[in-house]
Write a protein that holds these residues in place. Structure first.
Motif, PDB file in Angstrom:
ATOM      1  N   GLU A 208       0.873  -1.205  -0.084  1.00 35.28           N
ATOM      2  CA  GLU A 208      -0.174  -0.084  -0.013  1.00 35.28           C
ATOM      3  C   GLU A 208       0.796   1.208  -0.068  1.00 35.28           C
ATOM      4  O   GLU A 208       1.748   1.546   0.883  1.00 35.28           O
ATOM      5  N   GLY A 209       0.690   2.012  -0.954  1.00 42.41           N
ATOM      6  CA  GLY A 209       1.497   3.319  -1.048  1.00 42.41           C
ATOM      7  C   GLY A 209       2.915   2.839  -1.065  1.00 42.41           C
ATOM      8  O   GLY A 209       3.789   3.729  -0.872  1.00 42.41           O
ATOM      9  N   GLY A 210       3.171   1.776  -2.071  1.00 42.62           N
ATOM     10  CA  GLY A 210       4.527   1.306  -2.312  1.00 42.62           C
ATOM     11  C   GLY A 210       5.492   2.177  -2.702  1.00 42.62           C
ATOM     12  O   GLY A 210       6.450   2.515  -2.574  1.00 42.62           O
ATOM     13  N   TRP A 211       4.838   3.026  -3.878  1.00 40.21           N
ATOM     14  CA  TRP A 211       5.806   3.973  -4.770  1.00 40.21           C
ATOM     15  C   TRP A 211       6.441   5.045  -3.862  1.00 40.21           C
ATOM     16  O   TRP A 211       7.524   5.871  -3.768  1.00 40.21           O
ATOM     17  N   MET A 212       5.435   5.561  -2.764  1.00 45.47           N
ATOM     18  CA  MET A 212       5.987   6.439  -1.862  1.00 45.47           C
ATOM     19  C   MET A 212       7.055   5.875  -1.034  1.00 45.47           C
ATOM     20  O   MET A 212       7.875   6.828  -0.596  1.00 45.47           O
ATOM     21  N   LEU A 213       7.051   4.634  -0.770  1.00 47.16           N
ATOM     22  CA  LEU A 213       8.308   4.001   0.282  1.00 47.16           C
ATOM     23  C   LEU A 213       9.718   4.221  -0.564  1.00 47.16           C
ATOM     24  O   LEU A 213      10.717   4.493  -0.040  1.00 47.16           O
ATOM     25  N   THR A 214       9.706   4.581  -1.757  1.00 45.90           N
ATOM     26  CA  THR A 214      10.966   4.770  -2.647  1.00 45.90           C
ATOM     27  C   THR A 214      11.356   6.252  -2.169  1.00 45.90           C
ATOM     28  O   THR A 214      12.581   6.415  -1.954  1.00 45.90           O
ATOM     29  N   LEU A 215      10.345   7.153  -2.072  1.00 46.11           N
ATOM     30  CA  LEU A 215      10.583   8.454  -1.463  1.00 46.11           C
ATOM     31  C   LEU A 215      11.233   8.662  -0.308  1.00 46.11           C
ATOM     32  O   LEU A 215      12.293   9.330   0.128  1.00 46.11           O
ATOM     33  N   TYR A 216      10.525   7.699   0.694  1.00 48.52           N
ATOM     34  CA  TYR A 216      11.065   7.516   2.171  1.00 48.52           C
ATOM     35  C   TYR A 216      12.413   6.857   2.146  1.00 48.52           C
ATOM     36  O   TYR A 216      13.293   7.280   2.988  1.00 48.52           O
ATOM     37  N   SER A 217      12.523   6.002   1.350  1.00 45.65           N
ATOM     38  CA  SER A 217      13.981   5.386   1.002  1.00 45.65           C
ATOM     39  C   SER A 217      15.293   6.407   0.769  1.00 45.65           C
ATOM     40  O   SER A 217      16.201   6.252   1.251  1.00 45.65           O
ATOM     41  N   LEU A 218      14.843   7.213  -0.344  1.00 44.91           N
ATOM     42  CA  LEU A 218      15.909   8.208  -0.535  1.00 44.91           C
ATOM     43  C   LEU A 218      16.151   9.112   0.756  1.00 44.91           C
ATOM     44  O   LEU A 218      17.305   9.468   0.813  1.00 44.91           O
ATOM     45  N   ILE A 219      15.083   9.376   1.506  1.00 49.32           N
ATOM     46  CA  ILE A 219      15.314  10.484   2.715  1.00 49.32           C
ATOM     47  C   ILE A 219      16.249   9.499   3.639  1.00 49.32           C
ATOM     48  O   ILE A 219      17.193  10.343   4.123  1.00 49.32           O
ATOM     49  N   THR A 220      16.002   8.363   3.865  1.00 48.41           N
ATOM     50  CA  THR A 220      16.532   7.519   4.437  1.00 48.41           C
ATOM     51  C   THR A 220      18.108   7.656   4.187  1.00 48.41           C
ATOM     52  O   THR A 220      18.983   7.750   5.026  1.00 48.41           O
ATOM     53  N   ILE A 221      18.428   7.231   2.793  1.00 54.02           N
ATOM     54  CA  ILE A 221      19.671   7.234   2.358  1.00 54.02           C
ATOM     55  C   ILE A 221      20.520   8.590   2.625  1.00 54.02           C
ATOM     56  O   ILE A 221      21.753   8.499   3.030  1.00 54.02           O
ATOM     57  N   TYR A 222      19.945   9.666   2.297  1.00 57.45           N
ATOM     58  CA  TYR A 222      20.220  11.053   2.505  1.00 57.45           C
ATOM     59  C   TYR A 222      20.833  11.222   4.049  1.00 57.45           C
ATOM     60  O   TYR A 222      21.880  11.585   4.483  1.00 57.45           O
ATOM     61  N   ALA A 223      19.860  11.053   5.209  1.00 61.01           N
ATOM     62  CA  ALA A 223      19.895  11.436   6.373  1.00 61.01           C
ATOM     63  C   ALA A 223      21.060  10.352   7.008  1.00 61.01           C
ATOM     64  O   ALA A 223      21.895  11.005   7.619  1.00 61.01           O
TER      65      ALA A 223
END
Length: 330
Positions: A208-223
């Motif tokens: 559910e909302g899987g494509w949004m998880l990619t955006l959260y993943s990018l935030i995780t990588i940067y942070a």
């Protein structure tokens, strides 16, 4: 990148034991970050464990840490064959310890085998740590723990393997910069997460909302990368001050006596006046900048001052010059 001289330190040396302890503490913190805040929410922050999260969605009977072994062990063997003794025992043990710790911790925080397969955050610690409604907070907390753990490991001149090795292989055989190689490897992992988790390829249905998880993943990588840089380089850069003033004697007394520092005189020449004068070159910490500015204003309100960042400062009173095999954050 690594050498074996650190393995030859005396067994009774506290520094030697402390270094190993910090490696295992760092790996444990990083593993906890994945188990509590990354894996249950299907964030894919690159690396071998990001790939493990993607594959766990395809093969839920295999834990994320086990996939870590499947990637790390072959990569480590290839690296030893290609690069020889550059990879020390610290890196090998860190790469072997972290996936096993993740697997053990996962089984401890979920009630049964079925929940270990699903990694349902609602069942994590019997539901006491379900942050499904606060994904931004979750990815930031996970990034901080992963970054702190990686930072502790890298400070001891080790890594957990994974995409670092891929980056080195791409640099050697494809002529691609090391940092670019890591970016390509991590990018491929994130894209695979979008395909498998976001669009549901190979699974029963997309998350559910899987494509949004990619955006959260990018935030995780940067942070996480910023936290690692903080762990290695500190919270802020030092400051460079270039001071042109007629009150050299009083400024000299203030710098030496009150700041307990030294500075350098640089011969300069005014373009408009064509007059020669000396400029003070001074390096201070960020906390000391305001004090210096106030003192200059008190002694010579007409002084000309330039303040700029010093990315790295080495020497007496600052950091020691890095050794040839030391890992840098950037």
């Amino acid at each position: 990148m690594f050498n074996t001289k650190t393995l030859l330190e005396p067994m009774g040396s506290w520094a030697w034991w402390r270094s190993w302890l910090l490696i295992f503490v760092g790996c444990s913190i990083m593993g906890a970050g994945f188990v509590f805040f990354i894996n249950p929410y299907n964030f894919v922050p690159g690396g071998v464990y990001g790939a493990g999260i993607v594959l766990h969605n395809l093969f839920p009977s295999i834990q994320v840490g086990t996939f870590g072994y499947m990637f790390d062990v072959p990569l480590m063997c290839i690296a030893v064959l290609v690069f020889g003794g550059k990879f020390g025992a610290r890196t090998v043990l860190a790469a072997l310890y972290t996936p096993g710790f993740m697997n053990i911790l996962t089984r401890l925080v979920y009630p049964d085998e079925a929940t270990v397969r699903s990694l349902d955050p609602a069942l994590l610690l019997d539901g006491r740590l379900d942050l499904s409604n606060d994904l931004l907070l979750t990815c930031i907390m996970g990034a901080v723990l992963v970054g702190v753990g990686q930072g502790l490991v890298v400070r001891q001149q080790a890594t957990t393997g994974g995409t670092d090795i891929v980056g080195m292989l791409l640099q050697k055989y494809a002529g691609i910069k090391f940092s670019t190689g890591i970016l390509l490897a991590d990018g491929a992992v994130v894209l695979s997460g979008l395909v498998v988790i976001g669009f549901g390829l190979g699974t029963d249905q997309p998350a559910e909302g899987g494509w949004m998880l990619t955006l959260y993943s990018l935030i995780t990588i940067y942070a996480a990368s910023r936290v690692v840089a903080y762990m290695l380089d500190g919270a802020s850069y030092d400051k460079l001050l270039f001071i042109i003033s007629d009150k050299h004697a009083m400024l000299k007394e203030f710098i030496i006596r009150d700041l307990d520092r030294s500075a350098t005189y640089i011969k300069s020449k005014g373009m408009y006046t064509d007059a020669s004068r000396e400029m003070i070159f001074l390096v201070v910490s960020r906390k000391e900048v305001r004090l210096v500015q106030h003192k200059i204003k008190e002694l010579d309100p007409t002084a000309f001052v330039v303040v700029t960042d010093a990315y790295d400062t080495y020497g007496e009173g600052f950091k020691q010059l890095p050794s040839a095999d030391e890992i840098q954050a950037e």
